[in-house]
Design a protein around this motif. Structure first.
Motif, PDB file in Angstrom:
ATOM      1  N   ILE A  72      78.769  23.588  31.977  1.00 29.45           N
ATOM      2  CA  ILE A  72      80.194  23.829  32.798  1.00 29.45           C
ATOM      3  C   ILE A  72      79.969  24.615  33.925  1.00 29.45           C
ATOM      4  N   ALA A  73      79.097  26.058  33.903  1.00 27.25           N
ATOM      5  CA  ALA A  73      79.065  26.503  35.160  1.00 27.25           C
ATOM      6  C   ALA A  73      78.206  25.802  36.210  1.00 27.25           C
ATOM      7  N   GLY A  74      77.244  25.044  35.949  1.00 24.05           N
ATOM      8  CA  GLY A  74      76.410  24.475  36.675  1.00 24.05           C
ATOM      9  C   GLY A  74      77.365  23.349  37.592  1.00 24.05           C
ATOM     10  N   ALA A  75      78.202  22.775  36.651  1.00 30.55           N
ATOM     11  CA  ALA A  75      79.141  21.798  37.310  1.00 30.55           C
ATOM     12  C   ALA A  75      80.000  22.282  38.491  1.00 30.55           C
ATOM     13  N   ALA A  76      80.603  23.416  38.112  1.00 30.95           N
ATOM     14  CA  ALA A  76      81.400  24.170  39.055  1.00 30.95           C
ATOM     15  C   ALA A  76      80.480  24.430  40.483  1.00 30.95           C
ATOM     16  N   LEU A  77      79.603  25.221  40.034  1.00 31.51           N
ATOM     17  CA  LEU A  77      78.721  25.542  41.294  1.00 31.51           C
ATOM     18  C   LEU A  77      78.300  24.567  42.287  1.00 31.51           C
ATOM     19  N   TYR A  78      77.927  23.292  41.347  1.00 35.13           N
ATOM     20  CA  TYR A  78      77.671  22.086  42.144  1.00 35.13           C
ATOM     21  C   TYR A  78      78.774  21.414  43.051  1.00 35.13           C
ATOM     22  N   ALA A  79      79.985  21.502  42.684  1.00 32.21           N
ATOM     23  CA  ALA A  79      81.312  21.068  43.427  1.00 32.21           C
ATOM     24  C   ALA A  79      81.427  22.103  44.554  1.00 32.21           C
ATOM     25  N   LEU A  80      81.540  23.342  44.251  1.00 36.22           N
ATOM     26  CA  LEU A  80      81.531  24.380  45.305  1.00 36.22           C
ATOM     27  C   LEU A  80      80.576  24.319  46.401  1.00 36.22           C
ATOM     28  N   GLY A  81      79.320  24.007  45.932  1.00 36.81           N
ATOM     29  CA  GLY A  81      78.097  24.002  47.093  1.00 36.81           C
ATOM     30  C   GLY A  81      78.374  22.618  48.053  1.00 36.81           C
ATOM     31  N   LEU A  82      78.560  21.621  47.558  1.00 36.02           N
ATOM     32  CA  LEU A  82      78.963  20.430  48.238  1.00 36.02           C
ATOM     33  C   LEU A  82      80.174  20.297  48.973  1.00 36.02           C
ATOM     34  N   ILE A  95      73.220  26.809  54.990  1.00 35.46           N
ATOM     35  CA  ILE A  95      71.899  27.555  54.015  1.00 35.46           C
ATOM     36  C   ILE A  95      72.368  27.889  52.647  1.00 35.46           C
ATOM     37  N   LEU A  96      73.503  28.781  52.834  1.00 36.81           N
ATOM     38  CA  LEU A  96      73.863  29.504  51.775  1.00 36.81           C
ATOM     39  C   LEU A  96      74.636  28.770  50.584  1.00 36.81           C
ATOM     40  N   SER A  97      75.570  27.553  51.277  1.00 40.77           N
ATOM     41  CA  SER A  97      76.036  26.363  50.188  1.00 40.77           C
ATOM     42  C   SER A  97      75.116  25.421  49.875  1.00 40.77           C
ATOM     43  N   THR A  98      74.265  24.899  50.768  1.00 40.87           N
ATOM     44  CA  THR A  98      73.405  23.767  50.505  1.00 40.87           C
ATOM     45  C   THR A  98      72.220  24.445  49.746  1.00 40.87           C
ATOM     46  N   GLY A  99      71.730  25.504  50.174  1.00 44.62           N
ATOM     47  CA  GLY A  99      70.611  26.066  49.619  1.00 44.62           C
ATOM     48  C   GLY A  99      70.600  26.798  48.225  1.00 44.62           C
ATOM     49  N   LEU A 100      71.468  27.945  48.241  1.00 37.14           N
ATOM     50  CA  LEU A 100      71.545  28.844  47.088  1.00 37.14           C
ATOM     51  C   LEU A 100      72.699  28.277  45.989  1.00 37.14           C
ATOM     52  N   ILE A 153      79.170   7.806  53.415  1.00 33.66           N
ATOM     53  CA  ILE A 153      79.105   8.378  54.799  1.00 33.66           C
ATOM     54  C   ILE A 153      79.552   7.316  55.906  1.00 33.66           C
ATOM     55  N   ALA A 154      79.141   6.005  55.816  1.00 31.51           N
ATOM     56  CA  ALA A 154      79.703   5.202  56.475  1.00 31.51           C
ATOM     57  C   ALA A 154      81.269   4.992  56.910  1.00 31.51           C
ATOM     58  N   GLN A 155      81.842   5.009  55.479  1.00 35.82           N
ATOM     59  CA  GLN A 155      83.274   4.643  55.516  1.00 35.82           C
ATOM     60  C   GLN A 155      84.204   6.182  55.719  1.00 35.82           C
ATOM     61  N   LEU A 156      83.587   7.239  55.252  1.00 36.40           N
ATOM     62  CA  LEU A 156      84.510   8.428  55.584  1.00 36.40           C
ATOM     63  C   LEU A 156      83.889   9.392  56.525  1.00 36.40           C
ATOM     64  N   SER A 159      81.087  14.480  56.436  1.00 35.32           N
ATOM     65  CA  SER A 159      81.823  15.709  55.619  1.00 35.32           C
ATOM     66  C   SER A 159      82.757  15.207  54.630  1.00 35.32           C
ATOM     67  N   ASN A 160      83.624  14.133  54.919  1.00 35.91           N
ATOM     68  CA  ASN A 160      84.314  13.597  53.818  1.00 35.91           C
ATOM     69  C   ASN A 160      83.752  13.131  52.509  1.00 35.91           C
ATOM     70  N   ALA A 161      82.627  12.467  52.792  1.00 33.61           N
ATOM     71  CA  ALA A 161      81.689  12.126  51.673  1.00 33.61           C
ATOM     72  C   ALA A 161      81.126  13.173  50.749  1.00 33.61           C
ATOM     73  N   LEU A 162      81.019  14.184  51.317  1.00 34.67           N
ATOM     74  CA  LEU A 162      80.529  15.139  50.495  1.00 34.67           C
ATOM     75  C   LEU A 162      81.604  15.908  49.900  1.00 34.67           C
ATOM     76  N   LEU A 163      82.689  15.738  50.427  1.00 32.18           N
ATOM     77  CA  LEU A 163      84.001  16.319  49.397  1.00 32.18           C
ATOM     78  C   LEU A 163      84.165  15.446  48.488  1.00 32.18           C
ATOM     79  N   ALA A 164      84.131  14.122  48.537  1.00 33.06           N
ATOM     80  CA  ALA A 164      84.337  13.062  47.328  1.00 33.06           C
ATOM     81  C   ALA A 164      83.396  13.299  46.491  1.00 33.06           C
ATOM     82  N   LEU A 165      82.147  13.477  46.755  1.00 30.43           N
ATOM     83  CA  LEU A 165      81.034  13.992  45.706  1.00 30.43           C
ATOM     84  C   LEU A 165      81.508  15.168  45.206  1.00 30.43           C
ATOM     85  N   ALA A 166      81.790  16.236  45.587  1.00 25.19           N
ATOM     86  CA  ALA A 166      82.326  17.538  44.782  1.00 25.19           C
ATOM     87  C   ALA A 166      83.146  17.245  43.769  1.00 25.19           C
ATOM     88  N   LEU A 167      83.904  16.166  44.031  1.00 25.90           N
ATOM     89  CA  LEU A 167      84.957  15.888  42.683  1.00 25.90           C
ATOM     90  C   LEU A 167      84.240  15.039  41.867  1.00 25.90           C
TER      91      LEU A 167
END
Length: 400
Positions: A72-82, A95-100, A153-156, A159-167
């Motif tokens: 549960i915690a990992g899923a929330a952090l993954y979305a926040l990081g993306l 680096i903070l978001s993508t890395g840590l 990436i091609a369609q959105l 940046s928007n592609a990453l936000l879609a993956l966060a969901l």
């Protein structure tokens, strides 16, 4: 058992599928933001190190309290990081978001945690097969998700592609309900402890096979992450169309489905250490042939198919040996330690790729290191022995 296998496979499909496509973002992000390739590489390298370091401690928690809260915690952090990866205005925030942040998320949503559940829930006679099947699911994630990420990436836009993956990645939190274990939420460990964490660590670190497995995993991390992150840019530097990189990464995922499943099955029948040695040796040979052949889309696809077959085949075999030698009480922790070595190799493969490219203008030195390390990995795994460790009679009082 079916529920555990399905949920474990889907968790790994999402978690690993998304991260295998990060190489597709290297050029769009660096070109749009005006950053160097080393900056992007450093962020992904930090991600792998954070994943490796935190994975040890996350493994300890998962062994004691179960995988549910960790996932549960990992899923929330993954979305926040993306989301942070999509919106970061500076390299340090990137680096903070993508890395840590994403690295911490991956430590709680990938193999160490999931394999701990499998080790405790799947009978020993089927364990290697189950681990291979779950690793194959992660490979399917790469095969399925990488082209999807390229299309997003091609369609959105990147940046928007990453936000879609966060969901999308929040689905891991839903799947976590299928991996709840006996003892969850009752303030007790999943099973009585006959070994403390300190005793288990001392035992493993003093065992030569554990040391050899850990060193071998360094090679695996270096090789797969150098290819996963830098292959798209390597191909584009030689004038190849972007879809060649997407197709090659997808082919790695496709053939990895078969490679990991077959490795898991063979691990039930043949000495796992010899299978591991063969995998590393074949990686070195495949890289030599790839560099000697004229570079073309078809040579890229052939190399991707071969490397895909060997890609994560090491995962079920390495974790299967750990379970066979040391048992399953501390499997997530011990798997986390060996995986730290994998991630240290990943850090070096990713960061050195960016550093040497920026300083030398090519990836030649990294390809040579791929070959040398492949030979080293083949030799390191030969002395590993699968025999269960002989322990003196242990006290019956449970330990923390």
């Amino acid at each position: 058992m079916l529920q555990v296998l399905l949920c474990a496979g889907m968790v790994v499909t999402l978690s690993m599928g998304i991260r295998h496509g990060f190489g597709l973002w290297l050029q769009p992000i660096t070109q749009d933001m005006g950053w160097s390739r080393e900056s992007f590489s450093l962020a992904i390298a930090v991600q792998n190190m954070a994943w490796g370091i935190l994975g040890i401690f996350v493994g300890i928690l998962a062994d004691r309290w179960g995988a549910f809260k960790i996932l549960i915690a990992g899923a929330a952090l993954y979305a926040l990081g993306l989301a942070g990866m999509a919106l970061a205005p500076t390299t340090w925030l990137f680096i903070l978001s993508t890395g840590l942040v994403i690295g911490a998320a991956q430590s709680g949503t990938t193999y160490a945690v999931v394999y701990g559940v499998l080790g405790r829930q799947i009978p020993a006679a089927r364990r290697s097969w189950a681990m291979g099947l779950t690793a194959a699911a992660g490979s399917f994630g790469q095969f399925f998700m990488v082209p999807v990420e390229g299309a997003l990436i091609a369609q959105l836009g990147w940046s928007n592609a990453l936000l879609a993956l966060a969901l999308v990645v929040l689905l891991i939190g839903v799947l976590a309900f299928g991996l709840r274990e006996p003892g969850f939420g009752k303030g007790q460990a999943l099973a009585p402890r006959t070994q403390s964490v300190r005793e288990a660590l001392k035992e493993a670190l003093g065992h030569s096979s554990f040391v050899f497995l850990t060193l071998g995993y360094f090679v695996c991390g270096f090789q797969v992450m150098f290819i996963g992150v830098h292959m798209p840019s390597y191909l584009k530097d030689f004038g190849m169309a972007p879809q060649v990189a997407s197709y090659s990464l997808a082919l790695i995922g496709l053939f990895n489905i078969f490679g990991t499943y077959i490795a898991g099955n063979l691990g039930q029948q043949l000495p796992k250490q010899y299978l591991l040695s063969g995998i590393y040796g074949l990686r070195a040979l495949a890289t030599v042939l790839f560099l000697l052949a004229p570079l073309s889309p078809w040579s890229v696809y052939a190399y991707a198919a071969v490397m895909g077959f060997l890609w994560l085949s090491t995962v079920p075999l390495t974790n299967g040996i750990l379970a066979q030698i040391f048992g399953v009480q501390h499997l997530s922790m011990l798997g986390g330690i060996t995986f730290f070595s994998h991630q240290l190799g990943s850090f070096m493969g990713i960061w050195l790729g960016g550093y040497l490219y920026d300083s030398q203008g090519n990836y030649d030195m990294l390809w040579y290191l791929m070959i040398v390390l492949g030979v080293a990995g083949a030799l390191i795994n030969l002395p590993v022995r699968e025999t269960a460790i002989a322990r003196p009679a242990l006290a019956t009082t449970p330990k923390a």
